[in-house]
Design a protein around this motif. Structure first.
Motif, PDB file in Angstrom:
ATOM      1  N   LYS A   1     -10.624   9.341  12.046  1.00 55.62           N
ATOM      2  CA  LYS A   1     -10.534   8.475  10.871  1.00 55.62           C
ATOM      3  C   LYS A   1      -9.330   7.558  11.005  1.00 55.62           C
ATOM      4  CE  LYS A   1     -10.961   8.578   5.827  1.00 55.62           C
ATOM      5  NZ  LYS A   1     -11.124   9.419   4.628  1.00 55.62           N
ATOM      6  N   VAL A   2      -9.453   6.350  10.459  1.00 59.93           N
ATOM      7  CA  VAL A   2      -8.386   5.355  10.513  1.00 59.93           C
ATOM      8  C   VAL A   2      -8.105   4.843   9.099  1.00 59.93           C
ATOM      9  CG1 VAL A   2      -7.669   3.093  11.415  1.00 59.93           C
ATOM     10  CG2 VAL A   2      -9.031   4.638  12.848  1.00 59.93           C
ATOM     11  N   TRP A   3      -6.804   4.756   8.767  1.00 59.66           N
ATOM     12  CA  TRP A   3      -6.375   4.157   7.500  1.00 59.66           C
ATOM     13  C   TRP A   3      -5.466   2.966   7.826  1.00 59.66           C
ATOM     14  CZ3 TRP A   3      -6.324   9.339   8.585  1.00 59.66           C
ATOM     15  CH2 TRP A   3      -7.056  10.202   7.740  1.00 59.66           C
ATOM     16  N   TRP A   4      -5.736   1.837   7.201  1.00 57.65           N
ATOM     17  CA  TRP A   4      -4.855   0.689   7.356  1.00 57.65           C
ATOM     18  C   TRP A   4      -5.088  -0.260   6.198  1.00 57.65           C
ATOM     19  CZ3 TRP A   4      -6.278  -4.276  10.068  1.00 57.65           C
ATOM     20  CH2 TRP A   4      -7.661  -4.451  10.162  1.00 57.65           C
ATOM     21  N   ALA A   5      -4.393  -1.371   6.173  1.00 56.64           N
ATOM     22  CA  ALA A   5      -4.440  -2.243   4.994  1.00 56.64           C
ATOM     23  C   ALA A   5      -5.846  -2.667   4.621  1.00 56.64           C
ATOM     24  CB  ALA A   5      -3.557  -3.470   5.223  1.00 56.64           C
ATOM     25  N   LEU A   6      -6.704  -2.875   5.632  1.00 56.25           N
ATOM     26  CA  LEU A   6      -8.059  -3.370   5.369  1.00 56.25           C
ATOM     27  C   LEU A   6      -9.120  -2.284   5.475  1.00 56.25           C
ATOM     28  CD1 LEU A   6      -7.932  -6.870   7.125  1.00 56.25           C
ATOM     29  CD2 LEU A   6      -7.326  -6.244   4.775  1.00 56.25           C
ATOM     30  N   GLN A   7      -8.739  -1.023   5.257  1.00 56.28           N
ATOM     31  CA  GLN A   7      -9.740   0.046   5.232  1.00 56.28           C
ATOM     32  C   GLN A   7     -10.728  -0.244   4.100  1.00 56.28           C
ATOM     33  OE1 GLN A   7      -8.163   3.901   3.522  1.00 56.28           O
ATOM     34  NE2 GLN A   7      -6.213   2.829   3.834  1.00 56.28           N
ATOM     35  N   PRO A   8     -12.012   0.076   4.294  1.00 48.43           N
ATOM     36  CA  PRO A   8     -13.055  -0.363   3.350  1.00 48.43           C
ATOM     37  C   PRO A   8     -12.816   0.028   1.901  1.00 48.43           C
ATOM     38  CG  PRO A   8     -14.057   0.429   5.380  1.00 48.43           C
ATOM     39  CD  PRO A   8     -12.583   0.726   5.502  1.00 48.43           C
ATOM     40  N   ALA A   9     -12.316   1.228   1.651  1.00 51.58           N
ATOM     41  CA  ALA A   9     -12.231   1.723   0.270  1.00 51.58           C
ATOM     42  C   ALA A   9     -11.291   0.896  -0.602  1.00 51.58           C
ATOM     43  CB  ALA A   9     -11.794   3.182   0.258  1.00 51.58           C
ATOM     44  N   THR A  10     -10.235   0.333  -0.012  1.00 46.78           N
ATOM     45  CA  THR A  10      -9.266  -0.414  -0.822  1.00 46.78           C
ATOM     46  C   THR A  10      -8.996  -1.811  -0.263  1.00 46.78           C
ATOM     47  OG1 THR A  10      -7.408   0.609   0.385  1.00 46.78           O
ATOM     48  CG2 THR A  10      -8.126   1.687  -1.653  1.00 46.78           C
ATOM     49  N   ARG A  11      -9.852  -2.275   0.628  1.00 41.35           N
ATOM     50  CA  ARG A  11      -9.683  -3.601   1.240  1.00 41.35           C
ATOM     51  C   ARG A  11      -9.608  -4.711   0.186  1.00 41.35           C
ATOM     52  NH1 ARG A  11     -11.623  -6.477   6.042  1.00 41.35           N
ATOM     53  NH2 ARG A  11     -12.129  -8.613   5.446  1.00 41.35           N
TER      54      ARG A  11
ATOM     55  N   PRO B   1       0.823  -1.219   0.000  1.00 42.37           N
ATOM     56  CA  PRO B   1       0.000   0.000   0.000  1.00 42.37           C
ATOM     57  C   PRO B   1       0.864   1.280   0.000  1.00 42.37           C
ATOM     58  CG  PRO B   1      -0.522  -1.459   1.861  1.00 42.37           C
ATOM     59  CD  PRO B   1       0.779  -1.902   1.306  1.00 42.37           C
ATOM     60  N   THR B   2       0.155   2.431  -0.094  1.00 37.20           N
ATOM     61  CA  THR B   2       0.823   3.726  -0.128  1.00 37.20           C
ATOM     62  C   THR B   2       1.191   4.191   1.280  1.00 37.20           C
ATOM     63  OG1 THR B   2      -1.290   4.904  -0.008  1.00 37.20           O
ATOM     64  CG2 THR B   2      -0.432   4.405  -2.206  1.00 37.20           C
TER      65      THR B   2
END
Length: 477
Positions: free
Chosen positions: A368-378, A240-241
């Motif tokens: 807000k939380v961003w991580w590998a399994l965030q909904p937008a790019t899970r 991921p980015t």
């Protein structure tokens, strides 16, 4: 936070306490000591000095500095040391440092230490656990667990992840430019030095550097290929980015690049190649070995791994090797001593990250939380993840409350790296993009890419997940 700002602004009350730091940002004290010794030589006296990885890097740095005619930069060699001397001005000093930061060209601190011992300036080399056998073979053996289709010859070691990326970028340019391909695409927001590489080293940045900010907007990517596909040299994509931990649809993106003859560099640093399987979809995987593999946080290294099944693979391997800088022997031996534990460490980190992300996503003080399994790019992430739980260490988040209050209170180690066995937290945007945080135009640019100046980047370690969550919870109350 006052110290973070003091560091970024170079305030003496902060900087006087910094004796060491991340190796591409803070020049190591051993290198400074060596430069002071060399500065006593008549031919180098009164000049700014940089110690670098090789004669080739010295020549590149001198050429870069001499675009300013006042620099009078010249390579030098003293015994086994290579460096550059130039006119001593703040602007040129900054220019030299940033160039070496982008390219990963600084002399190894271990090499500097050994030279200081040889000169009698240090009593002995510091004790540390080193691999006793063939360190390069051991590193490649463990990396083969992540790159099962790669031979030892396909795995090329570098003194840093940035040097691996730079060499890959240069190699693809050398192949593609004669074909009329000079355009490079950036998909999503990348790590600051990766962005700088594209901004500064494309043939004509105003024409050949194209940034597409939304990793999920595949229509926009297709449109660029439809309009400029015959002129696109390559793409650099983090999967991921960093720091938004967003994953493009790598499989579809790879197919599009191959259809149009563009070469694809994938960077797995955020999750590690033990968590994401990128090589089948890339021409080159360029990665930092500083993260996860050097999980004790005391080695800087990198690797470029060539996909031998792709067109130009043999020539890419030759060209990347030509552009890579050498890795110091003792850095290799230190990395080899700990890399064997990486799969076990990563497994523990993954388990902790799943628990910590669940905690942060459910806490009322978190915005807000961003991580590998965030909904937008899970779904995109799971296409390249080795298992559903292979999530890596990284979680970014913003608060509903004040950043400084939380950051000052949180009882966790604080620092700019990630992928260590030790948990680390940092106000990443302040550290990486302070120039953007402090101007109206800069903050607008960040906002346009979905980045808040107050974003915190948490790298989860192997400590008890209960202890990590307790420290976060106490600071959030």
């Amino acid at each position: 936070m006052a110290d973070v700002i003091g560091y970024e602004e170079g305030r003496p009350e902060t900087t006087q306490h910094i004796t060491s730091g991340y190796p591409r940002f803070v020049v190591h004290s051993h290198a400074k000591q060596l430069c002071a010794l060399l500065g006593r030589r008549a031919e180098l006296a009164g000049r700014s000095l940089w110690l670098v990885t090789s004669a080739k890097m010295a020549a590149e740095l001198a050429t870069h500095l001499n675009t300013d005619t006042a620099a009078q930069a010249a390579p030098f060699q003293v015994d086994s040391l290579h460096g550059v001397a130039h006119t001593d001005t703040p602007a040129l000093n900054s220019r030299g440092k940033v160039f070496l930061q982008h390219l990963g060209g600084f002399l190894s601190s271990r090499a500097a230490e050994e030279e200081l011992v040889r000169l009698g300036e240090l009593p002995a080399i510091a004790e540390e656990k080193l691999f006793a056998g063939d360190a390069t073979a051991e590193i490649k053996r463990v990396l083969h667990e992540a790159y099962s289709t790669a031979s030892a010859a396909d795995i090329l070691l570098a003194p840093s992840g940035m040097n691996a990326l730079y060499a890959s970028f240069r190699a693809i340019n050398a192949l593609q430019a004669p074909r009329g391909r000079t355009i490079w695409l950036q998909i999503g927001w990348l790590y600051l030095d990766s962005i700088a590489l594209l901004k500064k080293f494309t043939a004509d940045p105003t024409r050949d550097y194209i940034r597409l900010g939304d990793v999920t907007d595949f229509a926009a990517i297709e449109k660029v290929f439809a309009e400029k596909g015959a002129r696109i040299a390559g793409l650099i994509v983090e999967a991921p980015t960093n720091p938004l931990i967003q994953t493009p649809d790598i499989l579809t993106l790879s197919a599009l690049a191959r259809q149009h003859g563009a070469r694809l560099i994938l960077d797995p640093a955020i999750s590690s190649p033990f968590n994401v399987d990128l090589l089948p979809h890339a021409d080159v995987v360029a990665q930092s070995l500083t993260k996860y593999t050097a999980h004790e946080g005391d080695v800087i290294a990198g690797a470029a791994v060539v996909n031998s099944a792709q067109p130009d693979a043999a020539e890419l391997t030759r060209l990347i090797t030509e552009h890579l800088e050498p890795v110091h022997d003792r850095d290799l031996a230190r990395l080899a001593a700990q890399i064997g534990g990486a799969p076990r460490i990563i497994s523990k980190i993954n388990a902790n990250t799943l628990r910590v992300a669940e905690f942060l996503q459910s806490h009322p003080a978190i915005d807000k939380v961003w991580w590998a399994l965030q909904p937008a790019t899970r779904d995109n992430y799971l296409k390249v993840a080795r298992t559903p739980g292979s999530v890596g260490a990284m979680i970014s988040f913003t608060l509903k409350g004040e950043l400084a209050k939380f950051y000052d209170r949180v009882n966790l180690p604080k620092g700019p790296s990630f992928g260590m066995s030790t948990t680390l937290i940092s106000p990443f945007i302040y550290l990486a993009h302070y120039d953007l945080v402090t101007t109206e135009a800069g903050r607008a640019e960040l906002a346009a890419h979905g980045l808040s100046p107050d974003l915190l980047r948490l790298s989860v370690g192997v400590e008890s997940s209960e202890d990590i969550i307790r420290s976060l919870s106490e600071a959030l109350t």
